[in-house]
Design an enzyme around this catalytic site. Structure first.
Site, short mmCIF file in Angstrom:
data_model
loop_
_atom_site.label_atom_id
_atom_site.label_comp_id
_atom_site.label_asym_id
_atom_site.label_seq_id
_atom_site.Cartn_x
_atom_site.Cartn_y
_atom_site.Cartn_z
CE LYS A 22 93.88 117.14 102.88
NZ LYS A 22 94.12 116.12 103.90
NE ARG A 96 98.44 119.04 108.49
CZ ARG A 96 97.47 118.18 108.61
NH1 ARG A 96 97.66 116.94 108.37
NH2 ARG A 96 96.28 118.55 108.95
NE ARG A 117 106.52 109.35 79.68
CZ ARG A 117 106.61 110.67 79.70
NH1 ARG A 117 105.53 111.40 79.70
NH2 ARG A 117 107.79 111.24 79.71
NE ARG A 150 111.00 110.49 77.43
CZ ARG A 150 110.43 111.67 77.67
NH1 ARG A 150 109.27 111.97 77.13
NH2 ARG A 150 111.03 112.54 78.45
NE ARG A 161 112.40 114.03 83.11
CZ ARG A 161 111.51 113.21 82.56
NH1 ARG A 161 111.71 111.92 82.57
NH2 ARG A 161 110.43 113.70 82.02
#
Ligand code: AMP
Length: 213
Positions: A22, A96, A117, A150, A161
């Site tokens: 990481k 965390r 998007r 959209r 979602r």
């Protein structure tokens, strides 16, 4: 004449268990994209070195590899983030726990890459404001026609979602994981993930054809 420039603040959290690379990945992301790196571990270590009250109080806990209390961590990190204002950042080591994640969510609304998007309806070309923006904001590169979002890509719906994914889809991942047939690929861009998927499938398919032969 004034000109409006569309500029997005990009905020992200990088997660992965200790030893997962990481730190290296964070370093590359920061170098390439110029985000501000906020590492909770670094902040705590700086406090210990500077012998601040917090550092002295928390040293034993950190030395034992235990997590510090959620309220202490949330206050520390959120204060730091507040000083950054509208800068783009990459959070490393925080959140965390679920409580920390909720504290972060309360301070910064969910801004998923899905809500970034935009689509050109006629051709189906898809743009992403963060990773693959159109040359002219809001317009298709090829035709110059307006781009649309959209209905289910708006921030409000995306939040729902994401919740649905959490509640309904993640148990499915667990189901496959318990059967030993789940493979996860990590990355933020298709180009980055694709080589891994491709070689995985090559491997799988060649084993399969040997068995069949
Ligand atoms: P790290 O360098 O991110 O592994 O952090 C080193 C240590 O700091 C951890 O083992 C914890 O004791 C403490 N720490 C860092 N971030 C957090 C966090 N978000 N919540 C609780 N403890 C943390």
């Amino acid at each position: 004449m004034s000109k409006m420039v569309l500029q997005r603040v990009f905020r992200a959290v990088i997660m992965g268990p200790p030893g997962s690379g990481k730190g290296t990945v964070s370093g590359r992301i920061i170098k390439t994209f110029g985000l501000t790196h906020i590492s909770s571990g670094d902040i705590l270590r700086n406090n210990i070195n500077a012998k601040t009250e917090l550092g002295l109080l928390m040293k034993a806990c950190i030395d034992q590899g235990q997590l510090l209390p959620d309220d202490v961590m949330a206050r520390l990190i959120l204060n730091d983030l507040r000083t950054l204002g509208n800068t783009s950042w990459l959070l490393d080591g925080f959140p965390r726990t679920i409580l920390q994640a909720e504290a972060l969510d309360n301070a910064y609304s969910v801004d998923s890459r899905l809500s970034s998007r935009w689509t050109h309806t006629a051709s189906g070309r898809v743009y992403n404001i963060d990773f693959n923006p159109p040359k002219v904001p809001g317009l298709d590169d090829v035709t110059g026609e307006p781009l649309v979002q959209r209905d289910d890509d708006t921030p409000h719906t995306v939040t729902r979602r994401l919740k649905a994914y959490e509640n309904q889809t993640e148990p499915v991942l667990e189901y496959y994981r318990s059967k030993g047939v789940l493979e996860t690929f990590s990355g933020t861009e298709t180009n980055q993930i694709w080589p891994h998927i491709e070689s995985f499938l090559h491997r799988k398919l060649s084993i399969h054809s040997k068995k069949v032969a």
